[in-house]
Design a protein around this motif. Sequence first.
Motif, PDB file in Angstrom:
ATOM      1  N   ALA A 155       0.822  -1.204   0.000  1.00  0.00           N
ATOM      2  CA  ALA A 155       0.000   0.000   0.000  1.00  0.00           C
ATOM      3  C   ALA A 155       0.855   1.252   0.000  1.00  0.00           C
ATOM      4  O   ALA A 155       0.503   2.256  -0.593  1.00  0.00           O
ATOM      5  CB  ALA A 155      -0.934  -0.007   1.206  1.00  0.00           C
ATOM      6  N   ALA A 156       2.003   1.209   0.686  1.00  0.00           N
ATOM      7  CA  ALA A 156       2.853   2.386   0.776  1.00  0.00           C
ATOM      8  C   ALA A 156       3.431   2.758  -0.582  1.00  0.00           C
ATOM      9  O   ALA A 156       3.659   3.929  -0.868  1.00  0.00           O
ATOM     10  CB  ALA A 156       3.977   2.130   1.777  1.00  0.00           C
ATOM     11  N   ASN A 188      -6.836  -0.384   6.729  1.00  0.00           N
ATOM     12  CA  ASN A 188      -6.499   0.421   5.555  1.00  0.00           C
ATOM     13  C   ASN A 188      -7.428   1.617   5.376  1.00  0.00           C
ATOM     14  O   ASN A 188      -7.443   2.234   4.322  1.00  0.00           O
ATOM     15  CB  ASN A 188      -6.556  -0.455   4.309  1.00  0.00           C
ATOM     16  N   LEU A 189      -8.165   1.939   6.426  1.00  0.00           N
ATOM     17  CA  LEU A 189      -9.128   3.029   6.384  1.00  0.00           C
ATOM     18  C   LEU A 189      -8.886   3.957   7.551  1.00  0.00           C
ATOM     19  O   LEU A 189      -8.705   3.503   8.679  1.00  0.00           O
ATOM     20  CB  LEU A 189     -10.544   2.440   6.472  1.00  0.00           C
ATOM     21  N   ASN A 190      -8.856   5.255   7.319  1.00  0.00           N
ATOM     22  CA  ASN A 190      -8.777   6.203   8.414  1.00  0.00           C
ATOM     23  C   ASN A 190     -10.198   6.451   8.916  1.00  0.00           C
ATOM     24  O   ASN A 190     -10.810   7.479   8.624  1.00  0.00           O
ATOM     25  CB  ASN A 190      -8.122   7.507   7.975  1.00  0.00           C
ATOM     26  N   PHE A 191     -10.720   5.473   9.659  1.00  0.00           N
ATOM     27  CA  PHE A 191     -12.104   5.566  10.096  1.00  0.00           C
ATOM     28  C   PHE A 191     -12.272   6.602  11.199  1.00  0.00           C
ATOM     29  O   PHE A 191     -13.344   7.183  11.347  1.00  0.00           O
ATOM     30  CB  PHE A 191     -12.609   4.202  10.571  1.00  0.00           C
ATOM     31  N   PRO A 223       2.010   8.707   6.812  1.00  0.00           N
ATOM     32  CA  PRO A 223       3.413   8.360   7.061  1.00  0.00           C
ATOM     33  C   PRO A 223       3.551   7.302   8.141  1.00  0.00           C
ATOM     34  O   PRO A 223       2.562   6.865   8.737  1.00  0.00           O
ATOM     35  CB  PRO A 223       3.998   9.695   7.540  1.00  0.00           C
ATOM     36  N   GLY A 224       4.781   6.896   8.389  1.00  0.00           N
ATOM     37  CA  GLY A 224       5.080   6.020   9.510  1.00  0.00           C
ATOM     38  C   GLY A 224       4.595   4.596   9.316  1.00  0.00           C
ATOM     39  O   GLY A 224       4.396   4.127   8.188  1.00  0.00           O
ATOM     40  N   GLU A 225       4.366   3.906  10.429  1.00  0.00           N
ATOM     41  CA  GLU A 225       3.931   2.518  10.398  1.00  0.00           C
ATOM     42  C   GLU A 225       2.560   2.426   9.734  1.00  0.00           C
ATOM     43  O   GLU A 225       1.662   3.202  10.039  1.00  0.00           O
ATOM     44  CB  GLU A 225       3.853   1.958  11.815  1.00  0.00           C
ATOM     45  N   GLY A 226       2.419   1.476   8.825  1.00  0.00           N
ATOM     46  CA  GLY A 226       1.170   1.355   8.095  1.00  0.00           C
ATOM     47  C   GLY A 226       1.000   2.430   7.038  1.00  0.00           C
ATOM     48  O   GLY A 226      -0.125   2.742   6.632  1.00  0.00           O
ATOM     49  N   ALA A 227       2.130   3.021   6.606  1.00  0.00           N
ATOM     50  CA  ALA A 227       2.072   4.123   5.654  1.00  0.00           C
ATOM     51  C   ALA A 227       1.438   3.674   4.345  1.00  0.00           C
ATOM     52  O   ALA A 227       1.507   2.516   3.950  1.00  0.00           O
ATOM     53  CB  ALA A 227       3.477   4.656   5.397  1.00  0.00           C
ATOM     54  N   GLY A 228       0.851   4.623   3.663  1.00  0.00           N
ATOM     55  CA  GLY A 228       0.231   4.356   2.368  1.00  0.00           C
ATOM     56  C   GLY A 228      -1.012   5.196   2.191  1.00  0.00           C
ATOM     57  O   GLY A 228      -1.354   6.021   3.035  1.00  0.00           O
ATOM     58  N   TRP A 229      -1.684   4.987   1.084  1.00  0.00           N
ATOM     59  CA  TRP A 229      -2.899   5.731   0.797  1.00  0.00           C
ATOM     60  C   TRP A 229      -4.082   5.097   1.526  1.00  0.00           C
ATOM     61  O   TRP A 229      -4.265   3.884   1.474  1.00  0.00           O
ATOM     62  CB  TRP A 229      -3.153   5.758  -0.707  1.00  0.00           C
TER      63      TRP A 229
END
Length: 220
Positions: free
Chosen positions: A29-30, A74-77, A161-167
């Motif tokens: 994902a990053a 994978n979601l910024n809930f 950014p950081g851990e779990g970075a990505g869109w």
Amino acid sequence: MTMKRRFLLSSLPLIGTTLLGWHVGSAWAADEAPDALIQRLTKEAIDLIQSDKAVQSGDVARIMQLLDQKIMPNLNFQRMTASAVGPAWRQATPEQRARLQAEFKTLLVRTYSGAMSQAKNLTFSIKPMRYAPDDKEVIVRTLIHGRGDPVQLDYRLEKTPGEGAGWKIFNLNVLGVWLVDTYRSQFSQEINAKGIDGLIATLSERNKSNAAGDTKASKG
């Protein structure tokens, strides 16, 4: 609300919410471009509709299981919920925020899960997009092809950014209506009248009512 709008809105958990993260490792994902991410996940979501009978039937337990296992990482809930709640989010306690996220997630799944059996024989296309390597937010625009005219379904993503970075996706637009904005209008009325705890209570009662309706439907 037109029939076409109702059909596409009812399909959001699979065509939209499902796209938020099927089988996406954090490293992949990053590095993956946002439009490539949506392209791949859309295909996987549509394939899932065709193969998973429980999802097709609107099985809330199954959809919630998949949501927790495959989508939420994978979601910024939290951002979605905070945006839907509006300014009152800043005054909410950690416990209230946790309750709001839990009830909002259940509301979304239960609201739309009953129409999964209608979301069949769909195809899609991704509109061309341009973005710079340093962009932090982008919109990926798609067209869903099914019954009738193609329907626009857009995704707003942020680069984390950081851990779990990505869109990560934090909002959806169906037929010109942003999902989070729609709920913000509803939630603000509850908050103005009853406060944060009142909104939590209202969401909880609505979810209980929806669950009772699911039980009656299954027995019928």
